[in-house]
Design a protein around this motif. Structure first.
Motif, mmCIF file in Angstrom:
data_model
loop_
_atom_site.group_PDB
_atom_site.id
_atom_site.type_symbol
_atom_site.label_atom_id
_atom_site.label_comp_id
_atom_site.label_asym_id
_atom_site.label_seq_id
_atom_site.Cartn_x
_atom_site.Cartn_y
_atom_site.Cartn_z
ATOM 1 N N ALA A 1 0.834 -1.207 0.000
ATOM 2 C CA ALA A 1 0.000 0.000 0.000
ATOM 3 C C ALA A 1 0.863 1.249 0.000
ATOM 4 C CB ALA A 1 -0.931 -0.004 1.214
ATOM 5 N N THR A 2 1.995 1.200 0.703
ATOM 6 C CA THR A 2 2.926 2.328 0.694
ATOM 7 C C THR A 2 3.542 2.495 -0.685
ATOM 8 O OG1 THR A 2 3.416 1.981 3.041
ATOM 9 C CG2 THR A 2 4.991 3.288 1.777
ATOM 10 N N ALA A 3 3.901 1.385 -1.317
ATOM 11 C CA ALA A 3 4.441 1.447 -2.674
ATOM 12 C C ALA A 3 3.441 2.105 -3.615
ATOM 13 C CB ALA A 3 4.786 0.045 -3.169
ATOM 14 N N ARG A 4 2.186 1.728 -3.511
ATOM 15 C CA ARG A 4 1.136 2.295 -4.363
ATOM 16 C C ARG A 4 1.032 3.801 -4.160
ATOM 17 N NH1 ARG A 4 -4.569 2.850 -5.549
ATOM 18 N NH2 ARG A 4 -5.201 1.296 -7.095
ATOM 19 N N SER A 5 1.054 4.226 -2.901
ATOM 20 C CA SER A 5 0.958 5.651 -2.595
ATOM 21 C C SER A 5 2.125 6.427 -3.195
ATOM 22 C CB SER A 5 0.915 5.861 -1.083
ATOM 23 O OG SER A 5 0.928 7.239 -0.761
ATOM 24 N N ILE A 6 3.329 5.864 -3.092
ATOM 25 C CA ILE A 6 4.508 6.548 -3.640
ATOM 26 C C ILE A 6 4.398 6.688 -5.151
ATOM 27 C CG2 ILE A 6 7.007 6.369 -3.965
ATOM 28 C CD1 ILE A 6 7.051 4.917 -1.196
ATOM 29 N N LEU A 7 3.981 5.620 -5.826
ATOM 30 C CA LEU A 7 3.816 5.679 -7.275
ATOM 31 C C LEU A 7 2.785 6.730 -7.664
ATOM 32 C CD1 LEU A 7 3.837 1.843 -8.067
ATOM 33 C CD2 LEU A 7 5.665 3.495 -8.581
ATOM 34 N N GLN A 8 1.690 6.788 -6.938
ATOM 35 C CA GLN A 8 0.658 7.777 -7.241
ATOM 36 C C GLN A 8 1.136 9.192 -6.952
ATOM 37 O OE1 GLN A 8 -2.384 5.916 -4.778
ATOM 38 N NE2 GLN A 8 -3.584 5.410 -6.594
ATOM 39 N N THR A 9 1.929 9.351 -5.895
ATOM 40 C CA THR A 9 2.469 10.675 -5.582
ATOM 41 C C THR A 9 3.317 11.200 -6.731
ATOM 42 O OG1 THR A 9 2.482 10.229 -3.201
ATOM 43 C CG2 THR A 9 3.946 11.968 -3.988
ATOM 44 N N PHE A 10 4.252 10.382 -7.195
ATOM 45 C CA PHE A 10 5.139 10.849 -8.262
ATOM 46 C C PHE A 10 4.395 11.002 -9.585
ATOM 47 C CE2 PHE A 10 8.401 10.334 -5.220
ATOM 48 C CZ PHE A 10 9.447 11.138 -5.654
ATOM 49 N N ALA A 11 3.378 10.197 -9.796
ATOM 50 C CA ALA A 11 2.583 10.358 -11.016
ATOM 51 C C ALA A 11 1.962 11.744 -11.074
ATOM 52 C CB ALA A 11 1.500 9.283 -11.078
ATOM 53 N N ARG A 12 1.576 12.276 -9.936
ATOM 54 C CA ARG A 12 0.954 13.604 -9.902
ATOM 55 C C ARG A 12 1.928 14.706 -10.296
ATOM 56 N NH1 ARG A 12 -1.682 11.256 -5.132
ATOM 57 N NH2 ARG A 12 -3.956 11.266 -5.456
ATOM 58 N N PHE A 13 3.227 14.438 -10.185
ATOM 59 C CA PHE A 13 4.216 15.470 -10.476
ATOM 60 C C PHE A 13 4.857 15.319 -11.851
ATOM 61 C CE2 PHE A 13 3.936 15.781 -5.867
ATOM 62 C CZ PHE A 13 3.965 17.146 -5.668
ATOM 63 N N VAL A 14 4.416 14.347 -12.654
ATOM 64 C CA VAL A 14 4.933 14.232 -14.021
ATOM 65 C C VAL A 14 4.572 15.490 -14.794
ATOM 66 C CG1 VAL A 14 4.727 12.990 -16.205
ATOM 67 C CG2 VAL A 14 4.910 11.718 -14.051
ATOM 68 N N ASP A 15 5.560 16.051 -15.467
ATOM 69 C CA ASP A 15 5.328 17.291 -16.212
ATOM 70 C C ASP A 15 6.122 17.224 -17.512
ATOM 71 O OD1 ASP A 15 4.326 20.305 -15.889
ATOM 72 O OD2 ASP A 15 6.331 20.363 -16.752
ATOM 73 N N GLY A 16 5.439 17.429 -18.622
ATOM 74 C CA GLY A 16 6.115 17.379 -19.913
ATOM 75 C C GLY A 16 6.753 16.038 -20.195
ATOM 76 N N GLY A 17 6.166 14.972 -19.653
ATOM 77 C CA GLY A 17 6.684 13.633 -19.904
ATOM 78 C C GLY A 17 7.815 13.207 -18.997
ATOM 79 N N LEU A 18 8.140 14.000 -17.968
ATOM 80 C CA LEU A 18 9.262 13.676 -17.086
ATOM 81 C C LEU A 18 8.841 13.645 -15.625
ATOM 82 C CD1 LEU A 18 12.136 15.872 -18.614
ATOM 83 C CD2 LEU A 18 11.657 13.441 -19.043
ATOM 84 N N LEU A 19 9.451 12.731 -14.882
ATOM 85 C CA LEU A 19 9.341 12.702 -13.436
ATOM 86 C C LEU A 19 10.301 13.751 -12.859
ATOM 87 C CD1 LEU A 19 7.512 10.333 -12.477
ATOM 88 C CD2 LEU A 19 9.544 9.339 -11.398
ATOM 89 N N PRO A 20 9.998 14.317 -11.694
ATOM 90 C CA PRO A 20 10.961 15.261 -11.099
ATOM 91 C C PRO A 20 12.281 14.567 -10.783
ATOM 92 C CG PRO A 20 8.832 15.392 -9.986
ATOM 93 C CD PRO A 20 8.786 14.184 -10.878
ATOM 94 N N ASN A 21 13.364 15.306 -10.983
ATOM 95 C CA ASN A 21 14.655 14.826 -10.511
ATOM 96 C C ASN A 21 14.715 14.957 -8.997
ATOM 97 O OD1 ASN A 21 17.337 13.909 -10.575
ATOM 98 N ND2 ASN A 21 18.126 15.997 -10.595
ATOM 99 N N ARG A 22 14.321 16.143 -8.491
ATOM 100 C CA ARG A 22 14.304 16.334 -7.047
ATOM 101 C C ARG A 22 13.356 17.457 -6.678
ATOM 102 N NH1 ARG A 22 17.565 20.229 -4.159
ATOM 103 N NH2 ARG A 22 18.286 21.877 -5.556
ATOM 104 N N PHE A 23 12.987 17.469 -5.390
ATOM 105 C CA PHE A 23 12.177 18.538 -4.835
ATOM 106 C C PHE A 23 13.098 19.426 -3.992
ATOM 107 C CE2 PHE A 23 9.213 15.110 -5.622
ATOM 108 C CZ PHE A 23 8.103 15.757 -6.133
#
Length: 521
Positions: free
Chosen positions: A347-369
C-alpha cells in the motif's frame, strides 16, 4: 521491545575517535530527524535532537541541538555530555562514563556507569510528528540520583550554521513558561516549539554557548563552528521505576505517556509484515535470514515519508538519503521495491507511485524537490524510465490492475512526449529508435556532479543505461497494455527497433559497451 543487533561496549564508547565515527539516526516519517554520535558530541551541522520538517517532508529546521546533561550521585558529579570547542578543548567528557551503546530497533540507548549506579538514556521520535523524546531510566542505584539538563536550542535551516558571536545579545528568543516546561519562539513568524518535562523542575535561561567545533564539517572543507542558545534548565530526582522523559516538540500538547511502547509496537508490526512476506516467498519454510536483515527492515522504513497533497494528505514519498537529501525521483523509483515490496508494504508502494505520477510534467518525473517553495526540478533522463520498472515490480507483486488502468494514460503520454521531445533535448532519434538526452550546462543522468556551471560528466548523446531503461519502458508499456486489454503493438514495434539498434553500443575492439554514442562532435 526488539532485541538489539548493534551493541557496543567500553572498547568503542570509551574511545572518543571510535565513538564519534559511529553515528545514530531516528526519524519521524515526515522528513524530520534526530541524529548525533555515540559519544554525544556534535560533529556535523546536521546533528541535533529535533530537526523538524516544518513543510513535510522538507522545511527541515534545527530547533533543539542537544541537552547538556550532568548527574549527581553518591556525592559526585558525573557529566553525560561530550562537547568539542574550537580552541581544541574537549569538555565535558561524558563519553568516559559511557558503559554501553545499543539499538533497540531504531531507538538508540546509552548506558552510563556512575559509581555503582547505571543510568540509561533513550532517544526516539513520534511517527508523524515533529516530536523527539529523551528518556532517562535509573537501572541500578543505592541512593538518590539528581539529573540536570540544559536545553540548547537554535532556529536555522538544517544545512546552514548559526554564528551569534559578539552580537549574541542581538538575537533574543522569546522563552515563556508553559505547563510542564517552556515555549520558545525564536523570532517573529517562527514556528514555536516546546521543551517539556512533566516530572521535572524547569527554569528559563538565555545564554549563548559559543564556538562548538564541528570536525566533520572541517573534513568536508566547510565552515566548522557554531553557537547554540541555552534556553532552559530541567532538574529532576530520579530513582528506579520512575523515569524522566523530556519532550521536544512543535506541538504544545505533546505527551510522553505510552510513547515508547507505541514505538516498539510500530516496529513490531513492520517486522511482522516483512516476516509474512518472507513466509509467502519461502512457502512457510524456516526463515534462514540473518538477524541483521531485521535491522535493515527497520532502517528501510526511516526513508519513507509523507508528502501531504491537497488531493491526498497521506501521500507518501522517499527521502533519498539522510541527513541532507530531499526526495528524488531516481532514488525513489530505484529503491521503492526494496523499501516497500520486499518489506511487506504494498500500500505504501502504491501511494509513492501515485504521488510521483501527480508530479509528471512534460513527460518527465521530477529529478528532485528543492527546499522551500521552489518548484520541482526535471533535469533527469532516467528517473522517468525507472518509474516504469517500479510499476512493473509493483504489479508483479500485487496484480493490481486497477492501478495500471489509472496510470496507463500517463505512461502512454510519457512515451509520446519522449517521441516528440521533452526538456533538455530528451527525444527519440527516429532513425534508430534510441533515446538522445542532454544539452550544455545540464546534467541529466545519474552522473550528476556539477560545480557552478561546470557539468563534470555531461554525457550528452545516447547514454547506454538510459537506452537500456528506454527499451525496458517500452516493453513494460506493452505488457501493461495487454494486462488491461489495450493494443500493445505500437510499443512492441518501438521496443524491437530499440533492441535491434542497441547493438551499436558494443565495441568489439574494447570488448565492452560505449558509455555514450552519437554525442556532440
Amino acid at each position: 521491545m526488539i532485541d538489539p543487533f548493534i551493541d557496543f561496549g567500553r572498547e568503542i564508547c570509551g574511545d572518543l575517535e571510535a565513538a564519534e565515527q559511529r553515528e545514530w539516526l531516528v526519524t519521524n516519517g515526515l522528513g524530520g530527524f534526530a541524529s548525533g554520535t555515540v559519544a554525544g558530541s556534535l560533529t556535523r551541522r546536521y546533528h541535533g535532537l529535533l530537526i523538524a520538517a516544518l513543510q513535510p517532508p522538507l522545511g527541515r529546521t534545527l530547533l533543539v541541538a542537544k541537552l547538556e546533561e550532568t548527574a549527581e550521585y553518591d556525592a559526585q558529579s558525573f557529566p553525560l555530555s561530550t562537547d568539542r570547542w574550537t580552541d581544541g578543548t574537549i569538555a565535558p567528557r561524558g563519553y568516559l562514563n559511557l558503559e554501553r551503546f545499543r539499538l533497540e530497533g531504531t531507538t538508540p540507548v546509552w548506558t552510563f556507569a556512575l559509581a555503582d549506579a547505571l543510568l540509561e538514556r533513550r532517544v526516539w521520535m513520534r511517527h508523524g510528528s515533529n516530536t523527539t523524546y529523551v528518556r532517562y531510566d535509573v537501572v541500578r542505584s543505592s541512593g538518590a540520583l539528581k539529573l540536570t539538563l540544559k536545553a540548547l536550542v537554535n532556529y536555522r535551516c538544517y544545512y546552514s550554521l548559526t554564528r551569534a558571536g559578539a552580537s549574541a545579545g542581538a538575537w533574543r528568543m522569546d522563552i515563556q513558561p508553559v505547563e510542564h516546561g517552556l515555549r520558545v519562539t525564536a523570532l517573529e513568524g517562527a514556528t514555536p516549539f516546546y521543551l517539556l518535562g512533566a516530572t521535572a523542575r524547569v527554569e528559563p535561561a538565555e545564554e549563548w554557548y559559543l564556538n562548538f567545533d564541528l570536525p566533520a564539517e572541517r573534513f568536508r572543507g566547510l565552515d566548522d563552528h557554531e553557537d547554540h542558545l541555552h534556553a532552559g534548565t530541567f532538574t529532576a530526582d530520579l530513582k528506579s521505576g520512575n523515569p524522566l522523559t523530556i519532550v521536544l516538540s512543535t506541538e504544545s500538547g505533546a505527551d510522553s505517556t505510552h510513547e515508547l511502547q507505541a514505538r516498539w509496537a510500530r516496529e513490531t508490526v513492520l517486522l511482522d509484515q516483512w516476516t509474512h512476506t518472507m513466509s509467502r516467498l519461502t512457502d512457510g519454510a524456516p526463515d534462514p535470514t540473518p538477524p541483521w536483515i531485521r535491522q535493515l527492515v527497520l532502517a528501510a522504513d526511516q526513508f519513507i515519508v509523507r508528502r501531504p497533497l491537497a488531493a491526498d494528505p497521506e501521500a507518501c514519498s522517499v527521502i533519498a538519503g539522510y541527513p541532507w537529501f530531499s526526495d528524488w525521483g531516481r532514488d525513489t523509483t530505484i529503491s521503492l521495491p526494496g523499501l516497500t515490496l520486499a518489506t511487506g508494504q504494498p500500500a505504501t508502494a502504491r501511494s509513492i507511485l501515485q504521488t510521483f505520477a501527480r508530479f509528471v510534467d512534460g513527460g518527465l518525473l521530477p529529478n528532485r524537490f528543492p527546499e522551500g517553495s521552489e518548484p520541482p526540478e526535471y533535469n533527469t533522463a532516467d528517473a522517468t524510465l525507472w518509474f516504469f520498472e517500479a510499476i512493473r515490480q509493483y504489479y508483479a507483486a500485487t496484480d493490481d490492475r486497477k492501478l495500471l488502468r489509472g496510470l496507463f494514460a500517463l505512461l502512454a503520454d510519457i512515451v509520446d512526449r519522449h517521441l516528440r521531445g521533452a526538456r533538455h533535448n530528451i527525444h527519440v532519434d527516429p532513425t534508430d529508435g534510441l533515446l538522445y538526452a542532454g544539452e550544455p550546462g545540464v546534467q541529466v543522468t545519474w552522473m550528476d556532479a556539477k560545480a557552478g556551471n561546470w557539468v563534470v560528466t555531461p554525457r550528452i548523446g545516447k547514454p547506454v543505461e538510459v537506452n537500456a531503461l528506454w527499451y525496458n519502458a517500452l516493453l513494460r508499456t506493452a505488457e501493461f497494455a495487454r494486462a488491461i486489454d489495450k493494443p500493445p503493438a505500437e510499443y512492441e514495434h518501438m521496443a524491437a527497433q530499440a533492441r535491434a539498434n542497441f547493438r551499436r553500443f558494443w565495441s568489439p575492439t574494447m570488448g565492452c559497451c560505449f558509455d555514450v554514442i552519437d554525442g556532440p562532435g
